[in-house]
Design a protein around this motif. Structure first.
Motif, PDB file in Angstrom:
ATOM      1  N   VAL A 173      19.785 -42.850  69.221  1.00  0.00           N
ATOM      2  CA  VAL A 173      20.113 -44.141  69.829  1.00  0.00           C
ATOM      3  C   VAL A 173      21.116 -44.875  68.945  1.00  0.00           C
ATOM      4  CG1 VAL A 173      19.186 -46.394  70.461  1.00  0.00           C
ATOM      5  CG2 VAL A 173      17.901 -44.330  70.994  1.00  0.00           C
ATOM      6  N   ARG A 174      22.098 -45.469  69.577  1.00  0.00           N
ATOM      7  CA  ARG A 174      23.088 -46.251  68.833  1.00  0.00           C
ATOM      8  C   ARG A 174      22.780 -47.737  68.967  1.00  0.00           C
ATOM      9  NH1 ARG A 174      27.480 -43.475  67.007  1.00  0.00           N
ATOM     10  NH2 ARG A 174      27.663 -41.316  67.734  1.00  0.00           N
ATOM     11  N   PHE A 509      18.301 -42.653  52.890  1.00  0.00           N
ATOM     12  CA  PHE A 509      17.722 -42.845  54.221  1.00  0.00           C
ATOM     13  C   PHE A 509      18.678 -43.416  55.273  1.00  0.00           C
ATOM     14  CE2 PHE A 509      14.315 -43.153  51.099  1.00  0.00           C
ATOM     15  CZ  PHE A 509      13.358 -42.297  51.608  1.00  0.00           C
ATOM     16  N   GLU A 510      19.757 -44.066  54.871  1.00  0.00           N
ATOM     17  CA  GLU A 510      20.594 -44.738  55.858  1.00  0.00           C
ATOM     18  C   GLU A 510      21.299 -43.736  56.764  1.00  0.00           C
ATOM     19  OE1 GLU A 510      23.942 -48.290  56.216  1.00  0.00           O
ATOM     20  OE2 GLU A 510      23.889 -47.075  54.402  1.00  0.00           O
ATOM     21  N   ASP A 511      21.421 -44.120  58.038  1.00  0.00           N
ATOM     22  CA  ASP A 511      22.208 -43.363  59.007  1.00  0.00           C
ATOM     23  C   ASP A 511      23.542 -44.095  59.155  1.00  0.00           C
ATOM     24  OD1 ASP A 511      23.421 -42.179  61.168  1.00  0.00           O
ATOM     25  OD2 ASP A 511      21.663 -42.213  62.467  1.00  0.00           O
ATOM     26  N   PRO A 512      24.568 -43.698  58.423  1.00  0.00           N
ATOM     27  CA  PRO A 512      25.821 -44.461  58.445  1.00  0.00           C
ATOM     28  C   PRO A 512      26.549 -44.374  59.780  1.00  0.00           C
ATOM     29  CG  PRO A 512      26.081 -42.446  57.167  1.00  0.00           C
ATOM     30  CD  PRO A 512      24.630 -42.542  57.516  1.00  0.00           C
ATOM     31  N   GLU A 513      26.212 -43.341  60.567  1.00  0.00           N
ATOM     32  CA  GLU A 513      26.914 -43.153  61.838  1.00  0.00           C
ATOM     33  C   GLU A 513      26.360 -44.057  62.932  1.00  0.00           C
ATOM     34  OE1 GLU A 513      27.842 -39.635  65.136  1.00  0.00           O
ATOM     35  OE2 GLU A 513      26.817 -39.147  63.258  1.00  0.00           O
ATOM     36  N   ARG A 514      25.020 -44.091  63.058  1.00  0.00           N
ATOM     37  CA  ARG A 514      24.414 -44.844  64.160  1.00  0.00           C
ATOM     38  C   ARG A 514      23.702 -46.111  63.700  1.00  0.00           C
ATOM     39  NH1 ARG A 514      23.349 -39.456  64.805  1.00  0.00           N
ATOM     40  NH2 ARG A 514      24.277 -38.448  66.634  1.00  0.00           N
ATOM     41  N   GLY A 515      23.562 -46.280  62.422  1.00  0.00           N
ATOM     42  CA  GLY A 515      22.866 -47.455  61.901  1.00  0.00           C
ATOM     43  C   GLY A 515      21.388 -47.194  61.716  1.00  0.00           C
ATOM     44  N   GLY A 516      20.767 -48.025  60.904  1.00  0.00           N
ATOM     45  CA  GLY A 516      19.339 -47.905  60.663  1.00  0.00           C
ATOM     46  C   GLY A 516      19.015 -46.863  59.616  1.00  0.00           C
ATOM     47  N   PHE A 517      17.714 -46.532  59.524  1.00  0.00           N
ATOM     48  CA  PHE A 517      17.213 -45.691  58.443  1.00  0.00           C
ATOM     49  C   PHE A 517      16.274 -44.621  58.987  1.00  0.00           C
ATOM     50  CE2 PHE A 517      18.460 -49.717  56.770  1.00  0.00           C
ATOM     51  CZ  PHE A 517      19.099 -49.411  55.578  1.00  0.00           C
ATOM     52  N   PHE A 518      16.454 -43.400  58.509  1.00  0.00           N
ATOM     53  CA  PHE A 518      15.539 -42.323  58.854  1.00  0.00           C
ATOM     54  C   PHE A 518      14.223 -42.515  58.107  1.00  0.00           C
ATOM     55  CE2 PHE A 518      19.732 -40.285  59.524  1.00  0.00           C
ATOM     56  CZ  PHE A 518      19.569 -39.898  60.852  1.00  0.00           C
ATOM     57  N   THR A 519      13.164 -41.930  58.650  1.00  0.00           N
ATOM     58  CA  THR A 519      11.855 -42.032  57.997  1.00  0.00           C
ATOM     59  C   THR A 519      11.825 -41.262  56.697  1.00  0.00           C
ATOM     60  OG1 THR A 519      10.771 -42.278  60.148  1.00  0.00           O
ATOM     61  CG2 THR A 519       9.379 -41.618  58.299  1.00  0.00           C
ATOM     62  N   PRO A 531      12.937 -37.887  62.098  1.00  0.00           N
ATOM     63  CA  PRO A 531      12.540 -39.087  62.843  1.00  0.00           C
ATOM     64  C   PRO A 531      13.114 -40.362  62.241  1.00  0.00           C
ATOM     65  CG  PRO A 531      10.711 -38.308  61.499  1.00  0.00           C
ATOM     66  CD  PRO A 531      11.800 -37.272  61.393  1.00  0.00           C
ATOM     67  N   LYS A 532      13.242 -41.341  63.108  1.00  0.00           N
ATOM     68  CA  LYS A 532      13.695 -42.667  62.710  1.00  0.00           C
ATOM     69  C   LYS A 532      12.722 -43.663  63.335  1.00  0.00           C
ATOM     70  CE  LYS A 532      18.171 -43.461  62.717  1.00  0.00           C
ATOM     71  NZ  LYS A 532      19.543 -43.731  63.266  1.00  0.00           N
ATOM     72  N   ASP A 533      11.792 -44.151  62.521  1.00  0.00           N
ATOM     73  CA  ASP A 533      10.724 -45.014  63.021  1.00  0.00           C
ATOM     74  C   ASP A 533      11.269 -46.417  63.261  1.00  0.00           C
ATOM     75  OD1 ASP A 533       8.263 -46.002  63.737  1.00  0.00           O
ATOM     76  OD2 ASP A 533       7.538 -46.233  61.694  1.00  0.00           O
ATOM     77  N   LEU A 534      11.178 -46.885  64.494  1.00  0.00           N
ATOM     78  CA  LEU A 534      11.716 -48.193  64.852  1.00  0.00           C
ATOM     79  C   LEU A 534      10.630 -49.214  65.176  1.00  0.00           C
ATOM     80  CD1 LEU A 534      14.668 -47.068  67.168  1.00  0.00           C
ATOM     81  CD2 LEU A 534      14.737 -47.570  64.713  1.00  0.00           C
ATOM     82  N   TYR A 535       9.454 -48.739  65.580  1.00  0.00           N
ATOM     83  CA  TYR A 535       8.404 -49.653  66.028  1.00  0.00           C
ATOM     84  C   TYR A 535       7.598 -50.191  64.853  1.00  0.00           C
ATOM     85  CZ  TYR A 535       9.126 -48.116  70.852  1.00  0.00           C
ATOM     86  OH  TYR A 535       9.668 -47.858  72.082  1.00  0.00           O
ATOM     87  N   ASP A 536       7.249 -51.460  64.940  1.00  0.00           N
ATOM     88  CA  ASP A 536       6.299 -52.051  64.005  1.00  0.00           C
ATOM     89  C   ASP A 536       4.911 -51.908  64.609  1.00  0.00           C
ATOM     90  OD1 ASP A 536       8.349 -52.982  62.267  1.00  0.00           O
ATOM     91  OD2 ASP A 536       8.713 -54.656  63.616  1.00  0.00           O
ATOM     92  N   ASN A 537       4.159 -50.970  64.096  1.00  0.00           N
ATOM     93  CA  ASN A 537       2.804 -50.751  64.595  1.00  0.00           C
ATOM     94  C   ASN A 537       1.827 -51.452  63.663  1.00  0.00           C
ATOM     95  OD1 ASN A 537       3.424 -49.084  66.918  1.00  0.00           O
ATOM     96  ND2 ASN A 537       4.084 -47.536  65.466  1.00  0.00           N
ATOM     97  N   ALA A 538       0.851 -50.749  63.129  1.00  0.00           N
ATOM     98  CA  ALA A 538      -0.070 -51.361  62.175  1.00  0.00           C
ATOM     99  C   ALA A 538       0.652 -51.712  60.879  1.00  0.00           C
ATOM    100  CB  ALA A 538      -1.230 -50.412  61.901  1.00  0.00           C
ATOM    101  N   VAL A 539       1.626 -50.873  60.525  1.00  0.00           N
ATOM    102  CA  VAL A 539       2.438 -51.078  59.330  1.00  0.00           C
ATOM    103  C   VAL A 539       3.875 -51.289  59.791  1.00  0.00           C
ATOM    104  CG1 VAL A 539       3.242 -49.973  57.203  1.00  0.00           C
ATOM    105  CG2 VAL A 539       0.896 -49.625  57.973  1.00  0.00           C
ATOM    106  N   PRO A 540       4.600 -52.206  59.180  1.00  0.00           N
ATOM    107  CA  PRO A 540       5.986 -52.413  59.617  1.00  0.00           C
ATOM    108  C   PRO A 540       6.826 -51.163  59.395  1.00  0.00           C
ATOM    109  CG  PRO A 540       5.555 -53.582  57.553  1.00  0.00           C
ATOM    110  CD  PRO A 540       4.235 -53.095  58.065  1.00  0.00           C
ATOM    111  N   SER A 541       7.789 -50.946  60.273  1.00  0.00           N
ATOM    112  CA  SER A 541       8.643 -49.771  60.142  1.00  0.00           C
ATOM    113  C   SER A 541       9.598 -49.951  58.974  1.00  0.00           C
ATOM    114  CB  SER A 541       9.437 -49.538  61.429  1.00  0.00           C
ATOM    115  OG  SER A 541      10.524 -50.451  61.513  1.00  0.00           O
ATOM    116  N   GLY A 542      10.020 -48.818  58.426  1.00  0.00           N
ATOM    117  CA  GLY A 542      10.994 -48.874  57.349  1.00  0.00           C
ATOM    118  C   GLY A 542      12.267 -49.583  57.761  1.00  0.00           C
ATOM    119  N   ASN A 543      12.658 -49.444  59.025  1.00  0.00           N
ATOM    120  CA  ASN A 543      13.869 -50.113  59.501  1.00  0.00           C
ATOM    121  C   ASN A 543      13.727 -51.627  59.484  1.00  0.00           C
ATOM    122  OD1 ASN A 543      16.222 -48.399  60.775  1.00  0.00           O
ATOM    123  ND2 ASN A 543      14.347 -47.235  61.065  1.00  0.00           N
ATOM    124  N   SER A 544      12.590 -52.122  59.970  1.00  0.00           N
ATOM    125  CA  SER A 544      12.403 -53.571  60.046  1.00  0.00           C
ATOM    126  C   SER A 544      12.338 -54.194  58.657  1.00  0.00           C
ATOM    127  CB  SER A 544      11.120 -53.889  60.817  1.00  0.00           C
ATOM    128  OG  SER A 544      11.200 -53.433  62.146  1.00  0.00           O
TER     129      SER A 544
END
Length: 684
Positions: A173-174, A509-519, A531-544
């Motif tokens: 996802v971009r 961890f950074e994805d310089p092409e699409r942005g954000g961070f891989f797990t 994987p690239k965890d985007l959801y904040d579940n019980a623990v906040p995602s690395g991206n957030s």
């Protein structure tokens, strides 16, 4: 009962894996040996993922994995792999996404069937030993999967490939082309309002989770003065504090409530919940002045220090729901036991009854106003309040004689980072130096024990043995923790550590092409997808967390590269924040920082001096300023000024401690009077 047989899990450090080390199942830990065996023997992989405090994981072990016939079926047809989701969030993320894609829902225990290359072709959660409730038995599933692998190999591998393609698309996802604006946060607040439970607080019905990151976003909206936010926050925090989800006797919070009224919890207690909730209640006290919020924050921290701390400074992961094989046994009370200990009026104040309020026993909570209980028992409300306060110690001592739930005593970098932030912040807000000291001890523990010889952060540690490489959430949360320690102690070494970890986060961890961070880092073994965890579940995602922590670092250093990386992570989720705000609580907080009225405060003066401390208190103790960063150094501390960009060129005026407040690259006049500083902070 456990068997004399010992399998390949016996050499692991994870308490969850060790719980299965004597199963008759020929379990493997995840690794090259298991995958090579599956390929060599042309067998599918049976992957089972869970965690130590998971009640249904224990149930499935007793029912199926300890059963000789079930184990024989598994050993004949599969290479069985057991994974602790807390140690391997990357593996868990991939196969939980697969479960959700196939079934529309997920959970633990996670049960997945994979090709020898690790591609999932069937997945579910708990399976019973006998068919019930529309679910097939576990042995039926095992037989069906073995037959499908033998007789329908082409269809199985085709389906597995399609699932992997589906999962891979999510990682490509971009970022959104739409701007990151305040309108997004306002729309998210409106969406939360429509899902709010006005009677009991929280969002949705049963089961009900605390969702501290979503509540943190409400707190930020309340600071902004946005209508409805503070009311939703206060109702939820009050009801949670009254509920059985909150341990009325020992402090701390259980994982979630099985009902919509916060009454009957699933009794496991997790470090991450309690760290986040302690921080939330601390900040809520700053905003509202409600004394009870301070009491809840401090009792939660005291619970962690008493029950969850390692002697050398780290914090354990969780406490089980079960003791003596029964869920909740440690926490519940008979009417007779309560009355004998504290009398009928106090028992009534805890919502107890002779017949019990849950399955014949009583889960303590506070559902009724004390005035009504006092009137019913013909006593004054002041006496009841005093008796209730005294009862906690009495009941605590009675409860201590019981068999305690088990503790998962592994130490995880990410979860400890959340505890460090909570302790440091509570220490400075409440004027409790011991909390700050414990935060420093914990950070020292993580940085000394959970790093390899090259300085690479590691995920876990237990009994002297460290685990594998850390993930993006470990790095991001430790950056956040070290920045919080810097803004609490003003020891520039914490700032240097934070910046070093942030630079490693970007490198690995950074994805310089699409942005954000891989797990997982670029230096770790490849899985079927990255994987690239985007959801904040019980623990906040690395991206957030990265999006928030890197903005803080950008404000302190003045370097735009950190902010660009933070914005790249936010753009990945920008378009879903309004549609599913409870799944992106931390991301919404990071977006609030991005669009909000951020402030940079530099104070020059002796950090230990009374005048400097009075200026600092205006920023950190007397008000909650969610988007503010703070740097402090003495007038002759050239090292700090050379390292922390915000301090560069700042000097004392007339030899007095001096504060500089800037916002959006515009600075107010420097001030030496704490009251003038307070006025500037309230105006900007």
């Amino acid at each position: 009962m456990p068997h004399a047989h010992t399998n390949r899990l016996a050499g692991q450090t994870s308490p969850y894996l060790l719980q299965h080390a004597h199963n008759p199942v020929d379990w493997h830990p995840w690794g090259d040996e298991a995958l090579a065996r599956a390929r060599a023997e042309d067998k599918p992989i049976l992957l089972s993922i869970g965690y130590s405090a998971c009640h249904w994981c224990h149930v499935m072990e007793r029912e199926s994995f300890e059963d000789e016939r079930t184990a024989a079926l598994m050993n004949e047809h599969f290479v069985s792999i057991k994974v602790d989701r807390e140690e391997r969030p990357d593996i868990d993320a991939i196969y939980m996404d697969a479960v959700q894609a196939m079934n529309g829902h997920g959970g633990w225990p996670l049960t997945a069937f994979l090709t020898p290359d690790g591609e999932p072709f069937y997945a579910g959660t708990y399976y019973p030993p006998q068919p019930r409730g529309g679910m097939p038995s576990f042995t039926q599933v095992l037989t069906a999967m073995a037959e499908a692998w033998r007789d329908q190999r082409h269809d199985v591998t085709k389906q597995a490939g399609q699932i992997v393609d589906h999962l891979a698309r999510a990682t490509t996802v971009r970022g959104s082309a739409e701007p990151l604006t305040e309108e997004v946060t306002r729309a998210a607040l409106a969406s939360l309002s429509s899902a709010f439970d006005p009677r009991w607080g929280g969002f949705g019905g049963a089961p009900k989770f605390p969702q501290p990151m979503t509540l943190e976003f409400l707190l930020r909206c309340a600071v902004r003065g946005w209508p409805g936010a503070q009311e939703m926050l206060r109702v939820t925090l009050d009801r949670m504090a009254d509920g059985g989800i909150h341990d009325q006797i020992g402090g701390g919070f259980a994982r979630y409530s099985t009902d919509g009224a916060w009454h009957v919890p699933h009794f496991e207690k997790m470090l991450y919940d309690n760290a986040q909730l302690a921080q939330l209640y601390t900040r809520a006290w700053q905003v509202t002045g409600v004394d009870r919020f301070r009491e809840v924050a401090m009792s939660t921290i005291d619970y962690l220090l008493l029950e969850m701390s390692h002697p050398e400074g780290g914090f354990f992961s969780s406490q089980d729901a079960d003791s003596e094989g029964v869920e909740g046994r440690f926490f519940v009370w008979s009417w007779e036991e309560l009355v004998a200990s504290v009398g009928p009026a106090v028992a009534g104040a805890y919502g107890a009854s002779p017949e019990g309020n849950w399955e014949g026993v009583n889960v303590l909570w506070r559902p009724v106003a004390l005035s009504a209980v006092a009137s019913e028992h013909g006593i004054g409300i002041e006496k009841l309040e005093a008796d209730l306060a005294d009862s906690r110690q009495v009941l605590f001592e009675v409860r201590e004689t019981r068999t305690k739930p088990g503790t998962d005593d592994k130490i995880l970098a990410a979860w400890n980072a959340m505890a460090i932030s909570a302790l440091a912040e509570a220490g400075r807000v409440f004027g409790e130096p011991r909390y700050i000291n414990e935060a420093v001890r914990c950070a020292d523990f993580v940085l000394n024990h959970l790093r390899d010889e090259g300085g690479r952060l590691l995920r876990s540690w237990r009994n002297g043995t460290a685990g594998g490489p850390a993930y993006s959430d470990d790095y991001s949360l430790m950056v956040e923790a070290c920045l919080t320690l810097y803004e609490t102690t003003f020891d520039v070494a914490w700032f240097e550590t934070a910046r070093g970890l942030a630079d490693e986060l970007l490198r690995l961890f950074e994805d310089p092409e699409r942005g954000g961070f891989f797990t997982a880092g670029s230096d770790t073994a490849e899985l079927v997808i990255r994987p690239k965890d985007l959801y904040d579940n019980a623990v906040p995602s690395g991206n957030s967390v990265a999006a928030d922590a890197l903005q803080r670092l950008a404000s302190l250093t003045g370097e735009a590269g950190y902010e660009r990386a933070a914005a790249g992570a936010l753009k990945l989720v920008r378009d879903v924040l309004v549609k599913a705000p409870t799944g992106f609580g931390k991301a919404l907080c990071a977006l609030d920082r991005y669009v909000g009225p951020g402030r940079e405060v530099a104070i020059v003066g002796d950090p230990a001096g009374e005048q400097t401390r009075a200026l600092v208190a205006e920023v950190t103790s007397l008000r909650f300023l969610p988007d503010t960063v703070l740097a402090v150094a003495s007038g002759d501390d050239d090292r700090s000024r050379s390292i922390v960009g915000l301090l560069e060129g700042r000097t004392m005026r007339a030899g007095e401690p001096t504060a500089y407040v800037c916002r959006n690259f515009v600075c107010a006049m420097p001030v030496t009077d704490p009251r003038e500083l307070g006025l500037q902070l309230d105006q900007t």
